[in-house]
Design a protein around this motif. Structure first.
Motif, PDB file in Angstrom:
ATOM      1  N   ASP A  96       0.859  -1.171   0.000  1.00  0.00           N
ATOM      2  CA  ASP A  96       0.000   0.000   0.000  1.00  0.00           C
ATOM      3  C   ASP A  96       0.901   1.229   0.000  1.00  0.00           C
ATOM      4  O   ASP A  96       2.122   1.113  -0.077  1.00  0.00           O
ATOM      5  N   VAL A  97       0.322   2.414   0.080  1.00  0.00           N
ATOM      6  CA  VAL A  97       1.117   3.639  -0.020  1.00  0.00           C
ATOM      7  C   VAL A  97       2.159   3.708   1.084  1.00  0.00           C
ATOM      8  O   VAL A  97       3.336   4.026   0.844  1.00  0.00           O
ATOM      9  N   ASP A  98       1.772   3.405   2.308  1.00  0.00           N
ATOM     10  CA  ASP A  98       2.707   3.506   3.428  1.00  0.00           C
ATOM     11  C   ASP A  98       3.862   2.511   3.302  1.00  0.00           C
ATOM     12  O   ASP A  98       5.019   2.860   3.557  1.00  0.00           O
ATOM     13  N   SER A  99       3.549   1.283   2.925  1.00  0.00           N
ATOM     14  CA  SER A  99       4.617   0.279   2.818  1.00  0.00           C
ATOM     15  C   SER A  99       5.544   0.591   1.640  1.00  0.00           C
ATOM     16  O   SER A  99       6.747   0.323   1.702  1.00  0.00           O
ATOM     17  N   LEU A 100       4.996   1.191   0.580  1.00  0.00           N
ATOM     18  CA  LEU A 100       5.839   1.580  -0.552  1.00  0.00           C
ATOM     19  C   LEU A 100       6.802   2.700  -0.165  1.00  0.00           C
ATOM     20  O   LEU A 100       7.975   2.698  -0.575  1.00  0.00           O
ATOM     21  N   ILE A 101       6.328   3.653   0.621  1.00  0.00           N
ATOM     22  CA  ILE A 101       7.206   4.724   1.105  1.00  0.00           C
ATOM     23  C   ILE A 101       8.323   4.140   1.952  1.00  0.00           C
ATOM     24  O   ILE A 101       9.498   4.513   1.814  1.00  0.00           O
ATOM     25  N   ASP A 102       7.971   3.200   2.805  1.00  0.00           N
ATOM     26  CA  ASP A 102       8.966   2.550   3.660  1.00  0.00           C
ATOM     27  C   ASP A 102       9.983   1.776   2.815  1.00  0.00           C
ATOM     28  O   ASP A 102      11.203   1.893   3.020  1.00  0.00           O
ATOM     29  N   LEU A 103       9.488   0.997   1.853  1.00  0.00           N
ATOM     30  CA  LEU A 103      10.381   0.213   0.998  1.00  0.00           C
ATOM     31  C   LEU A 103      11.309   1.101   0.181  1.00  0.00           C
ATOM     32  O   LEU A 103      12.500   0.817   0.030  1.00  0.00           O
ATOM     33  N   HIS A 104      10.760   2.169  -0.359  1.00  0.00           N
ATOM     34  CA  HIS A 104      11.574   3.075  -1.170  1.00  0.00           C
ATOM     35  C   HIS A 104      12.724   3.656  -0.341  1.00  0.00           C
ATOM     36  O   HIS A 104      13.856   3.766  -0.821  1.00  0.00           O
ATOM     37  N   GLY A 105      12.436   3.997   0.901  1.00  0.00           N
ATOM     38  CA  GLY A 105      13.481   4.520   1.776  1.00  0.00           C
ATOM     39  C   GLY A 105      14.554   3.489   2.059  1.00  0.00           C
ATOM     40  O   GLY A 105      15.753   3.803   2.098  1.00  0.00           O
ATOM     41  N   ARG A 106      14.131   2.242   2.248  1.00  0.00           N
ATOM     42  CA  ARG A 106      15.098   1.170   2.513  1.00  0.00           C
ATOM     43  C   ARG A 106      15.963   0.899   1.278  1.00  0.00           C
ATOM     44  O   ARG A 106      17.178   0.686   1.391  1.00  0.00           O
ATOM     45  N   PHE A 107      15.348   0.910   0.097  1.00  0.00           N
ATOM     46  CA  PHE A 107      16.128   0.719  -1.127  1.00  0.00           C
ATOM     47  C   PHE A 107      17.083   1.892  -1.352  1.00  0.00           C
ATOM     48  O   PHE A 107      18.179   1.707  -1.891  1.00  0.00           O
ATOM     49  N   ASN A 108      16.678   3.076  -0.939  1.00  0.00           N
ATOM     50  CA  ASN A 108      17.550   4.236  -1.103  1.00  0.00           C
ATOM     51  C   ASN A 108      18.837   4.073  -0.298  1.00  0.00           C
ATOM     52  O   ASN A 108      19.933   4.395  -0.774  1.00  0.00           O
ATOM     53  N   LYS A 109      18.720   3.552   0.916  1.00  0.00           N
ATOM     54  CA  LYS A 109      19.908   3.318   1.750  1.00  0.00           C
ATOM     55  C   LYS A 109      20.836   2.284   1.105  1.00  0.00           C
ATOM     56  O   LYS A 109      22.060   2.438   1.113  1.00  0.00           O
ATOM     57  N   GLU A 110      20.254   1.236   0.551  1.00  0.00           N
ATOM     58  CA  GLU A 110      21.063   0.201  -0.102  1.00  0.00           C
ATOM     59  C   GLU A 110      21.674   0.733  -1.397  1.00  0.00           C
ATOM     60  O   GLU A 110      22.815   0.408  -1.734  1.00  0.00           O
ATOM     61  N   PHE A 111      20.917   1.545  -2.111  1.00  0.00           N
ATOM     62  CA  PHE A 111      21.399   2.162  -3.348  1.00  0.00           C
ATOM     63  C   PHE A 111      22.696   2.925  -3.090  1.00  0.00           C
ATOM     64  O   PHE A 111      23.675   2.809  -3.838  1.00  0.00           O
ATOM     65  N   GLU A 112      22.717   3.686  -2.012  1.00  0.00           N
ATOM     66  CA  GLU A 112      23.895   4.496  -1.694  1.00  0.00           C
ATOM     67  C   GLU A 112      25.112   3.632  -1.374  1.00  0.00           C
ATOM     68  O   GLU A 112      26.246   4.054  -1.601  1.00  0.00           O
ATOM     69  N   LYS A 113      24.888   2.423  -0.866  1.00  0.00           N
ATOM     70  CA  LYS A 113      26.001   1.547  -0.486  1.00  0.00           C
ATOM     71  C   LYS A 113      26.666   0.883  -1.690  1.00  0.00           C
ATOM     72  O   LYS A 113      27.873   0.657  -1.688  1.00  0.00           O
ATOM     73  N   ILE A 114      25.886   0.555  -2.715  1.00  0.00           N
ATOM     74  CA  ILE A 114      26.416  -0.311  -3.772  1.00  0.00           C
ATOM     75  C   ILE A 114      26.439   0.313  -5.158  1.00  0.00           C
ATOM     76  O   ILE A 114      26.960  -0.301  -6.096  1.00  0.00           O
ATOM     77  N   CYS A 115      25.903   1.516  -5.320  1.00  0.00           N
ATOM     78  CA  CYS A 115      25.721   2.055  -6.676  1.00  0.00           C
ATOM     79  C   CYS A 115      27.040   2.298  -7.409  1.00  0.00           C
ATOM     80  O   CYS A 115      27.054   2.396  -8.639  1.00  0.00           O
ATOM     81  N   MET A 116      28.168   2.390  -6.698  1.00  0.00           N
ATOM     82  CA  MET A 116      29.444   2.660  -7.342  1.00  0.00           C
ATOM     83  C   MET A 116      30.199   1.387  -7.723  1.00  0.00           C
ATOM     84  O   MET A 116      31.248   1.468  -8.382  1.00  0.00           O
ATOM     85  N   LEU A 117      29.719   0.226  -7.340  1.00  0.00           N
ATOM     86  CA  LEU A 117      30.407  -1.013  -7.699  1.00  0.00           C
ATOM     87  C   LEU A 117      30.349  -1.207  -9.210  1.00  0.00           C
ATOM     88  O   LEU A 117      29.330  -0.915  -9.844  1.00  0.00           O
ATOM     89  N   PRO A 118      31.422  -1.714  -9.823  1.00  0.00           N
ATOM     90  CA  PRO A 118      31.486  -1.746 -11.297  1.00  0.00           C
ATOM     91  C   PRO A 118      30.479  -2.682 -11.949  1.00  0.00           C
ATOM     92  O   PRO A 118      30.137  -2.486 -13.116  1.00  0.00           O
ATOM     93  N   ASN A 119      30.002  -3.700 -11.220  1.00  0.00           N
ATOM     94  CA  ASN A 119      29.026  -4.621 -11.796  1.00  0.00           C
ATOM     95  C   ASN A 119      27.604  -4.340 -11.300  1.00  0.00           C
ATOM     96  O   ASN A 119      26.725  -5.188 -11.414  1.00  0.00           O
ATOM     97  N   VAL A 120      27.406  -3.162 -10.762  1.00  0.00           N
ATOM     98  CA  VAL A 120      26.071  -2.682 -10.396  1.00  0.00           C
ATOM     99  C   VAL A 120      25.704  -1.549 -11.347  1.00  0.00           C
ATOM    100  O   VAL A 120      26.451  -0.591 -11.513  1.00  0.00           O
ATOM    101  N   HIS A 121      24.552  -1.677 -11.982  1.00  0.00           N
ATOM    102  CA  HIS A 121      24.086  -0.683 -12.950  1.00  0.00           C
ATOM    103  C   HIS A 121      22.843  -0.018 -12.365  1.00  0.00           C
ATOM    104  O   HIS A 121      21.767  -0.629 -12.307  1.00  0.00           O
ATOM    105  N   ALA A 122      23.013   1.196 -11.882  1.00  0.00           N
ATOM    106  CA  ALA A 122      21.945   1.861 -11.147  1.00  0.00           C
ATOM    107  C   ALA A 122      21.261   2.909 -12.011  1.00  0.00           C
ATOM    108  O   ALA A 122      21.929   3.709 -12.682  1.00  0.00           O
TER     109      ALA A 122
END
Length: 302
Positions: A96-122
């Motif tokens: 639902d809207v609330d869980s999507l907001i929560d998930l998006h925030g969690r993915f954002n934290k993970e995005f920041e950790k791995i987006c610079m790895l050479p085999n990650v295409h963000a």
């Protein structure tokens, strides 16, 4: 000719981020050239956190998946507004809207950790066509990497790893048996001449001894022997040459590797030694290909 094959492509992202559309688009444009999975251990970690489950082993699995340089992770992370619009347009079976907001925030934290790895295409934006074309180009270029370039990829991965070190790095590439890209001068790398000559002497000497029966069994080995190996306590600590079913497999273990200064030349040395072993065993490139497998237990940047 060298082939640095892609083993697996995984599509990741928050629900409604566009994974299914991209999955179909890559397959259609590439003619099902690569194996593509929907979600990896990254999602498992995020959902475990969302449902208050322990993610320890999932985190370790994720590190193993990412540090295999033959694997690729495509992370779709559009703006939350895009996710919200898609939800209003077609809804979602699980969120639902609330869980999507929560998930998006969690993915954002993970995005920041791995987006610079050479085999990650963000991707944070772009049309489906743009994303597909960029990925097809990236994947094709990746599979054409040379041993020296693969060494540089290991540096890029270590540089953006926690503490600038990866303890689970692995990758493999193939040579068609012609060894067109071998660096014949790699043994004379400045500062490595004695070290490389010692490894070459021990590995090639071991193969020669086994073929001539100079071993505890006084038995002349064939090209099918399991005894063609080098071991030591140097950074390059293990190499084994094993011939089976039309393939010469060269498996190397590095206990430690300075990815900025050493890894690229060390990989080229193993490639060169593979050619020397191939010739010594009198293998025919019309009948045999060569696989080079690497495990680096401490791929680091000093």
């Amino acid at each position: 000719m060298i082939k640095f094959p892609i083993s697996k492509i995984v599509l990741e992202g928050c629900d409604l981020s566009g994974k299914t559309s991209l999955y179909n688009s890559i397959h259609k444009r590439s003619g099902f050239r690569w194996n593509i999975d929907d979600r990896s251990s990254l999602s498992m970690c995020i959902y475990a956190n969302q449902y208050d489950r322990d993610d320890y082993y999932l985190r370790k699995n994720l590190a193993m998946e990412l540090s295999n340089l033959n694997n690729h992770l495509v992370l779709l992370h559009p703006d939350l507004g895009v996710i919200h619009e898609r939800y209003l347009d077609r809804g979602d079976e699980f969120q639902d809207v609330d869980s999507l907001i929560d998930l998006h925030g969690r993915f954002n934290k993970e995005f920041e950790k791995i987006c610079m790895l050479p085999n990650v295409h963000a991707f944070t934006s772009g049309t489906l066509v743009e994303q597909t074309e960029r990925l097809l180009s990236n994947f094709s270029d990746w599979e054409a990497r040379t041993p020296e370039q693969i060494g540089r990829l290991s540096y890029e991965f270590a540089k953006f790893s926690p503490n600038r070190e990866c303890t689970t790095m692995q990758f493999h590439f193939y040579d068609d048996g012609t060894f067109e890209g071998v660096n014949d001068n790699i043994e004379f790398t400045p500062g490595e001449e004695v070290y490389y000559a010692r490894i070459r002497g021990k590995l090639i000497g071991k193969i020669e001894d086994e073929l001539r029966g100079r071993n505890p069994y006084r038995r002349k080995e064939t090209d099918q022997s399991r005894r063609f190996l080098y071991s030591g306590d140097d950074c390059i600590s293990f190499i084994q040459v094993l011939v089976r079913d039309g393939l010469m497999d060269v498996h190397s273990v590095f206990r430690s590797s300075d990815t900025e200064r050493k890894t690229a030349t060390d990989i080229q040395l193993i490639h060169y030694l593979g050619r020397e072993a191939f010739r010594l065993l009198r293998l025919n490139p019309d009948e045999y290909k060569v696989r080079f497998r690497f495990n680096i237990n401490s791929a680091h940047v000093l």
